[in-house]
Design an enzyme around this catalytic site. Structure first.
Site, PDB file in Angstrom:
ATOM      1  N   HIS A 197       0.809  -1.228   0.000  1.00 12.29           N
ATOM      2  CA  HIS A 197       0.000   0.000   0.000  1.00 12.29           C
ATOM      3  C   HIS A 197       0.841   1.276   0.000  1.00 12.29           C
ATOM      4  O   HIS A 197       0.317   2.343   0.312  1.00 12.29           O
ATOM      5  CB  HIS A 197      -0.912   0.018   1.226  1.00 12.29           C
ATOM      6  CG  HIS A 197      -2.074  -0.929   1.132  1.00 12.29           C
ATOM      7  ND1 HIS A 197      -3.063  -0.818   0.203  1.00 12.29           N
ATOM      8  CD2 HIS A 197      -2.393  -2.031   1.874  1.00 12.29           C
ATOM      9  CE1 HIS A 197      -3.962  -1.784   0.359  1.00 12.29           C
ATOM     10  NE2 HIS A 197      -3.559  -2.549   1.372  1.00 12.29           N
ATOM     11  N   ARG A 243       6.680  -6.386   3.108  1.00 12.14           N
ATOM     12  CA  ARG A 243       5.401  -6.928   2.650  1.00 12.14           C
ATOM     13  C   ARG A 243       5.367  -6.840   1.131  1.00 12.14           C
ATOM     14  O   ARG A 243       5.476  -5.750   0.566  1.00 12.14           O
ATOM     15  CB  ARG A 243       4.224  -6.167   3.245  1.00 12.14           C
ATOM     16  CG  ARG A 243       2.903  -6.724   2.706  1.00 12.14           C
ATOM     17  CD  ARG A 243       1.720  -6.362   3.560  1.00 12.14           C
ATOM     18  NE  ARG A 243       1.332  -4.971   3.485  1.00 12.14           N
ATOM     19  CZ  ARG A 243       0.217  -4.497   4.051  1.00 12.14           C
ATOM     20  NH1 ARG A 243      -0.577  -5.304   4.761  1.00 12.14           N
ATOM     21  NH2 ARG A 243      -0.075  -3.210   3.968  1.00 12.14           N
ATOM     22  N   ASP A 267      16.049 -11.390  -3.155  1.00 14.62           N
ATOM     23  CA  ASP A 267      17.367 -11.068  -3.721  1.00 14.62           C
ATOM     24  C   ASP A 267      17.882  -9.712  -3.231  1.00 14.62           C
ATOM     25  O   ASP A 267      19.086  -9.513  -3.100  1.00 14.62           O
ATOM     26  CB  ASP A 267      17.331 -11.112  -5.253  1.00 14.62           C
ATOM     27  CG  ASP A 267      17.330 -12.541  -5.802  1.00 14.62           C
ATOM     28  OD1 ASP A 267      17.583 -13.481  -5.016  1.00 14.62           O
ATOM     29  OD2 ASP A 267      17.066 -12.724  -7.005  1.00 14.62           O
ATOM     30  N   GLU A 285      -6.761 -12.144   6.543  1.00 15.21           N
ATOM     31  CA  GLU A 285      -7.538 -10.899   6.508  1.00 15.21           C
ATOM     32  C   GLU A 285      -8.767 -11.003   5.609  1.00 15.21           C
ATOM     33  O   GLU A 285      -9.177 -10.026   5.003  1.00 15.21           O
ATOM     34  CB  GLU A 285      -6.649  -9.715   6.110  1.00 15.21           C
ATOM     35  CG  GLU A 285      -5.702  -9.954   4.959  1.00 15.21           C
ATOM     36  CD  GLU A 285      -4.743  -8.785   4.709  1.00 15.21           C
ATOM     37  OE1 GLU A 285      -4.848  -7.754   5.387  1.00 15.21           O
ATOM     38  OE2 GLU A 285      -3.904  -8.911   3.799  1.00 15.21           O
ATOM     39  N   ASP A 318      -8.342  -5.054   6.576  1.00 12.45           N
ATOM     40  CA  ASP A 318      -9.024  -5.814   5.525  1.00 12.45           C
ATOM     41  C   ASP A 318     -10.081  -6.737   6.106  1.00 12.45           C
ATOM     42  O   ASP A 318     -11.120  -6.966   5.487  1.00 12.45           O
ATOM     43  CB  ASP A 318      -8.004  -6.604   4.703  1.00 12.45           C
ATOM     44  CG  ASP A 318      -7.391  -5.709   3.633  1.00 12.45           C
ATOM     45  OD1 ASP A 318      -8.140  -5.215   2.786  1.00 12.45           O
ATOM     46  OD2 ASP A 318      -6.168  -5.481   3.682  1.00 12.45           O
TER      47      ASP A 318
HETATM   48  C1  3PY Z   1      -4.764  -4.834   7.468  1.00  8.98           C
HETATM   49  O1  3PY Z   1      -5.110  -4.430   8.588  1.00  8.98           O
HETATM   50  O2  3PY Z   1      -5.553  -5.144   6.580  1.00  8.98           O
HETATM   51  C2  3PY Z   1      -3.343  -4.949   7.156  1.00  8.98           C
HETATM   52  O3  3PY Z   1      -3.001  -5.466   6.137  1.00  8.98           O
HETATM   53  C3  3PY Z   1      -2.339  -4.424   8.114  1.00  8.98           C
HETATM   54  O4  3PY Z   1      -2.464  -4.919   9.302  1.00  8.98           O
HETATM   55 MG    MG Z   2      -4.488  -5.747   4.785  1.00 11.55          MG
END
Ligand code: 3PY
Ligand code: MG
Length: 250
Positions: free
Chosen positions: A44, A69, A83, A148, A174
Site C-alpha cells: 500500500h 510486505r 534477492d 484478513e 481488511d
Molecule cells: C490490514 O489491517 O488489513 C493490514 O493489512 C495491516 O495490518
Molecule cells: Mg491488509
C-alpha cells in the site's frame, strides 16, 4: 531458522513500526528509535524494488529486523524482494493452504521450491561473497502470511499447518472490510473475529502477529499471546507530531 522468527519464541512481544513513507532517511530514523522490527510495505505504499533497496541499506547498521510486505503472491516479486536481502516476508491476503504452499515454494530454491537462482548478482548473497547463502537461504527465510478475509479465517488451521509458514499475521483493516465493517475495525463483530482468530492461531502452535489499533488494543493482543505487534506507522508518527505541534498555536 530465521532470526526474526526465532526471536518470537522468547522474551517480550516484539514491537514493530510500519514503514509507509518509502524513504531511506525516515527508515534510518525509525531504526534508531529502538523498534524490534520494521515493516517495509510494498502493498500500500509507493515502494519499488529500488526504493526498498535504499531503505534496507539505510537500516543495515541497526539490529532491527527488516520485514518486507510483498504487494502480491507472485513468484517473481517474492524472488526480487529476497534477492534484495529481505530475510523475512509478510504476504497479504492468504486465503487457503494451497496459496500458502505456493508462497512458501516461491521462497525456496529447488528441489524444495521454485525460487530462481542469483548469487553473484544478488545483494542477499553479498554479490557472491556470502558463499553459504544458496545453501542456507531455504532454512533462514521467514514467511509470515496475513489472515484478513473470511476464507482466510476459515482456513487458519490448514494454513498454519503448511510447512514453511512461520507465523500468521492478522490484518484488522481488511478483515473489517471483509466482515462488512469497512473502516471500523473496532466494531464488535470484527473484534470478536479477531479474538477467535488469535486463539485459533495460537492453538496451532505458530506465532501470531497483528497490527495493533492503538496502545490499549496492542496491550490486549499481547496479553492474549500475540508475539509481534505493529504499534503504528511512520506516517502516523509524522502526522500526529505535526498536528500536535500545530495545535500549540491557535
Ligand atoms: C490490514 O489491517 O488489513 C493490514 O493489512 C495491516 O495490518
Ligand atoms: Mg491488509
Amino acid at each position: 531458522m530465521n532470526a526474526f522468527i526465532e526471536s518470537l519464541s522468547s522474551g517480550p512481544a516484539k514491537i514493530g513500526l510500519w514503514q509507509a513513507l518509502a524513504n531511506n532517511y525516515t527508515a534510518e530514523i525509525c531504526a534508531e528509535a529502538g523498534f524490534d522490527w520494521l515493516l517495509f510495505d510494498g502493498e500500500h505504499s509507493p515502494n519499488t524494488a529500488q526504493t526498498l533497496l535504499g531503505q534496507l541499506q539505510a537500516v543495515a547498521a541497526s539490529p532491527v529486523h527488516a520485514i518486507a510486505r510483498v504487494p502480491a503472491h507472485d513468484d517473481w516479486i517474492i524472488k526480487q524482494y529476497l534477492d534484495l536481502g529481505f530475510r523475512t516476508l509478510l504476504v497479504p491476503m492468504v486465503d487457503s493452504a494451497e496459496q500458502a504452499k505456493a508462497i512458501v515454494a516461491a521462497t525456496r530454491y529447488p528441489p524444495h521450491g521454485v525460487r530462481g537462482v542469483a548469487s553473484s548478482t544478488s545483494r542477499a548473497a553479498r554479490f557472491g561473497q556470502a558463499t553459504s547463502y544458496l545453501a542456507t537461504a531455504n532454512s533462514t527465510t521467514g514467511v509470515i502470511v496475513q489472515i484478513e478475509s473470511r476464507s482466510g479465517l476459515n482456513a487458519i488451521e490448514e494454513i498454519a499447518a503448511v510447512e514453511g509458514v512461520d507465523a500468521l499475521f492478522i490484518g484488522p483493516g481488511d478483515l473489517s472490510a471483509a466482515l462488512g465493517h469497512l473502516g471500523a475495525p473496532m466494531a464488535d463483530e470484527v473484534q470478536s473475529a479477531v479474538d477467535d482468530a488469535v486463539h485459533r492461531v495460537l492453538a496451532t502452535g505458530k506465532p501470531c502477529g497483528i497490527f495493533g489499533l492503538g496502545k490499549a488494543d496492542a496491550d490486549k493482543r499481547i496479553s492474549q499471546g500475540v508475539r509481534f505487534v505493529s504499534i503504528g506507522t511512520d506516517i502516523g508518527v509524522l502526522m500526529n507530531g505535526a498536528k500536535a505541534l500545530r495545535a500549540q498555536f491557535k
